[in-house]
Scaffold this active site. Structure first.
Site, PDB file in Angstrom:
ATOM      1  N   HIS A 214       0.791  -1.231   0.000  1.00  0.00           N
ATOM      2  CA  HIS A 214       0.000   0.000   0.000  1.00  0.00           C
ATOM      3  C   HIS A 214       0.823   1.282   0.000  1.00  0.00           C
ATOM      4  CE1 HIS A 214       0.924  -0.081   4.287  1.00  0.00           C
ATOM      5  NE2 HIS A 214       0.653   1.204   4.284  1.00  0.00           N
TER       6      HIS A 214
HETATM    7  C1  UD1 Z   1      -2.041   5.498   6.036  1.00  0.00           C
HETATM    8  C2  UD1 Z   1      -0.721   5.946   6.695  1.00  0.00           C
HETATM    9  C3  UD1 Z   1       0.320   4.841   6.528  1.00  0.00           C
HETATM   10  C4  UD1 Z   1      -0.200   3.526   7.066  1.00  0.00           C
HETATM   11  C5  UD1 Z   1      -1.508   3.211   6.364  1.00  0.00           C
HETATM   12  C6  UD1 Z   1      -2.113   1.904   6.830  1.00  0.00           C
HETATM   13  C7  UD1 Z   1      -0.212   8.349   6.633  1.00  0.00           C
HETATM   14  C8  UD1 Z   1       0.671   9.362   6.045  1.00  0.00           C
HETATM   15  N1  UD1 Z   1      -0.174   7.144   6.069  1.00  0.00           N
HETATM   16  O1  UD1 Z   1      -1.797   5.382   4.651  1.00  0.00           O
HETATM   17  O2  UD1 Z   1       1.470   5.196   7.271  1.00  0.00           O
HETATM   18  O3  UD1 Z   1       0.742   2.515   6.809  1.00  0.00           O
HETATM   19  O4  UD1 Z   1      -2.430   4.280   6.610  1.00  0.00           O
HETATM   20  O5  UD1 Z   1      -3.247   1.627   6.117  1.00  0.00           O
HETATM   21  O6  UD1 Z   1      -0.900   8.617   7.601  1.00  0.00           O
HETATM   22  N2  UD1 Z   1      -9.165   4.973   1.894  1.00  0.00           N
HETATM   23  C9  UD1 Z   1     -10.414   4.384   1.862  1.00  0.00           C
HETATM   24  N3  UD1 Z   1     -10.970   4.022   3.049  1.00  0.00           N
HETATM   25  C10 UD1 Z   1     -10.359   4.220   4.241  1.00  0.00           C
HETATM   26  C11 UD1 Z   1      -9.095   4.827   4.259  1.00  0.00           C
HETATM   27  C12 UD1 Z   1      -8.512   5.199   3.083  1.00  0.00           C
HETATM   28  O7  UD1 Z   1     -10.990   4.169   0.809  1.00  0.00           O
HETATM   29  O8  UD1 Z   1     -10.939   3.857   5.275  1.00  0.00           O
HETATM   30  C13 UD1 Z   1      -8.534   5.356   0.611  1.00  0.00           C
HETATM   31  C14 UD1 Z   1      -8.782   6.792   0.271  1.00  0.00           C
HETATM   32  O9  UD1 Z   1      -9.152   6.860  -1.053  1.00  0.00           O
HETATM   33  C15 UD1 Z   1      -7.438   7.461   0.467  1.00  0.00           C
HETATM   34  C16 UD1 Z   1      -6.437   6.325   0.363  1.00  0.00           C
HETATM   35  O10 UD1 Z   1      -7.146   5.149   0.721  1.00  0.00           O
HETATM   36  O11 UD1 Z   1      -7.184   8.454  -0.462  1.00  0.00           O
HETATM   37  C17 UD1 Z   1      -5.263   6.524   1.271  1.00  0.00           C
HETATM   38  O12 UD1 Z   1      -5.687   6.749   2.626  1.00  0.00           O
HETATM   39  P1  UD1 Z   1      -4.776   7.643   3.627  1.00  0.00           P
HETATM   40  O13 UD1 Z   1      -5.334   7.656   4.969  1.00  0.00           O
HETATM   41  O14 UD1 Z   1      -4.527   8.962   2.990  1.00  0.00           O
HETATM   42  O15 UD1 Z   1      -3.384   6.911   3.613  1.00  0.00           O
HETATM   43  P2  UD1 Z   1      -2.988   5.359   3.601  1.00  0.00           P
HETATM   44  O16 UD1 Z   1      -2.399   5.068   2.276  1.00  0.00           O
HETATM   45  O17 UD1 Z   1      -4.092   4.500   4.081  1.00  0.00           O
END
Ligand code: UD1
Length: 368
Positions: A209
């Protein structure tokens, strides 16, 4: 009667829940503090958040900031703005932040500027790669925290080099392992292997991821090719993170995965099922931070598809291999592991299920 001091723990994203759950239990058991939980809602899907409250028996968060996903600046700023509104009303004596996600740095900054102390759990880890958003979050959070709880020796060395005073740092071990230890029985009862007809342990568990791996079309394409090659050795189990799913769909790569019947694709799993698979697979291939640690504790080989790790102890004790993203290199490692050419490994110091109790002990000495 003396009023108990109030501690507020922050959770936001998936890797936070397994760190705050044991702390919550240890605080309640000690009877020394009042404890409540605030959820920033950085992760909002049921499978990225709600399921863990159930599995870990975490109480409903006192406050939910409803921040959601966005760019880094917008996500961090939204959490800060919302947290600043509620913090003066909650009046905690201390906030606890964990790990390296955006919620961690956002809430630490707000608390410190309102004169509230901050404890950081999983302090001192450094990848020395400042292109990683998490590295920036770690450095900033550690530089302003009052109590820094460290999971492995490298953390103590890094904090000392950064000039953080010894009085603030505590080597307490890995709190995530507390959760793993406390749920061993439930993990062994998981029926996930039967559900997906995984006989024996000749399957490869994959998670991916990190933006550096999944946000780039060519790189993600290479990874999909690699997963298809893995099926020469056994089945591949790939629970897909929302970010990765979105990218696979954007780049039209999803079909290349789903057409291979030996690749099992699922939504993100709950903790118990996921750790059960980790415990039972031949090898984990991942770019996650936490999974490097969980596989180390379970003594299952882990191939980390990154150029660096902030968790060097996992390599030192022999279970984790930092393989980079070169496909040939990764396949060579997989091949060796399937030929049982595996080093024996050890469990790092203080990864024993008692980290939360150590933290509460130190907090009691410092705050009460
Ligand atoms: C975040 C953390 C990362 C951790 C990871 C575990 C930061 C900078 N990054 O990354 O360190 O390893 O979580 O998962 O805080 N999304 C959904 N549903 C959700 C959450 C996210 O669909 O419940 C999608 C959204 O489209 C979003 C993307 O996933 O744009 C990324 O989510 P985000 O919280 O920005 O970062 P992660 O890549 O999950």
């Amino acid at each position: 009667m003396i009023k108990k001091k109030k501690i507020l723990s922050i959770v936001g994203a998936r890797p936070n829940f397994m760190k705050v759950a044991p702390l919550h239990r240890a605080i309640i058991k000690s009877g020394l503090f009042e404890h409540s939980i605030l959820h920033t809602n950085q992760h909002y899907d049921d499978l990225m958040s709600k399921i863990f409250f159930k599995e870990f028996g975490l109480p409903k968060p006192k406050i939910n900031l409803h921040s959601g996903s966005s760019s880094h600046a917008v996500q961090t700023a939204t959490i800060m703005v919302e947290f600043e509104k509620v913090l003066p009303k909650l009046k905690p004596d201390l906030i606890v932040v964990v790990g390296d996600v955006n919620s961690t740095v956002a809430c630490s900054l707000v608390a410190k500027k309102l004169g509230i102390s901050v404890a950081h759990i999983e302090s001192g880890l450094r990848s020395f790669d400042r292109t990683m958003p998490e590295e920036i979050n770690r450095i900033v959070t550690d530089s302003i925290s009052d109590y820094l709880f460290v999971s492995e020796e490298s953390g103590m060395i890094n904090l000392k080099k950064e000039g953080i005073s010894k009085e603030k740092t505590f080597f307490v071990g890995n709190i995530m392992i507390d959760t793993l230890v406390s749920l061993q029985k439930e993990i062994d009862k998981s029926e996930i292997k039967e559900k997906y007809k995984l006989n024996g342990s000749d399957f490869i568990l994959v998670t991916m991821h990190r933006p550096s791996n999944v946000d780039n079309k060519n790189k993600l394409g290479e990874i999909i090719k690699l997963l298809n090659e893995f099926t020469n050795y056994g089945k591949v189990f790939f629970p897909i993170h929302p970010r990765t799913r979105k990218m696979l769909e954007n780049y039209n790569l999803f079909k290349k995965l789903s057409s291979n019947k030996k690749i099992i694709i699922t939504n993100p799993l709950g903790y118990i099922d996921f750790i059960s698979l980790t415990k039972n697979c031949k090898v984990v291939v991942t770019d996650s931070g936490g999974i490097q640690e969980e596989s180390t504790f379970l003594k299952v080989p882990c191939i980390t598809m990154r150029e660096n790790t902030e968790r060097p102890i996992t390599i030192k004790v022999g279970s984790n291999i930092l393989a980079g993203t070169n496909s040939k290199n990764i396949i060579d490692h997989v091949e060796k592991i399937f030929k049982n050419n595996i080093k024996s490994s050890k469990i790092p110091k203080y990864w024993d299920g008692n980290t939360a109790t150590r933290i509460v002990h130190h907090l009691n000495e410092k705050l009460n």
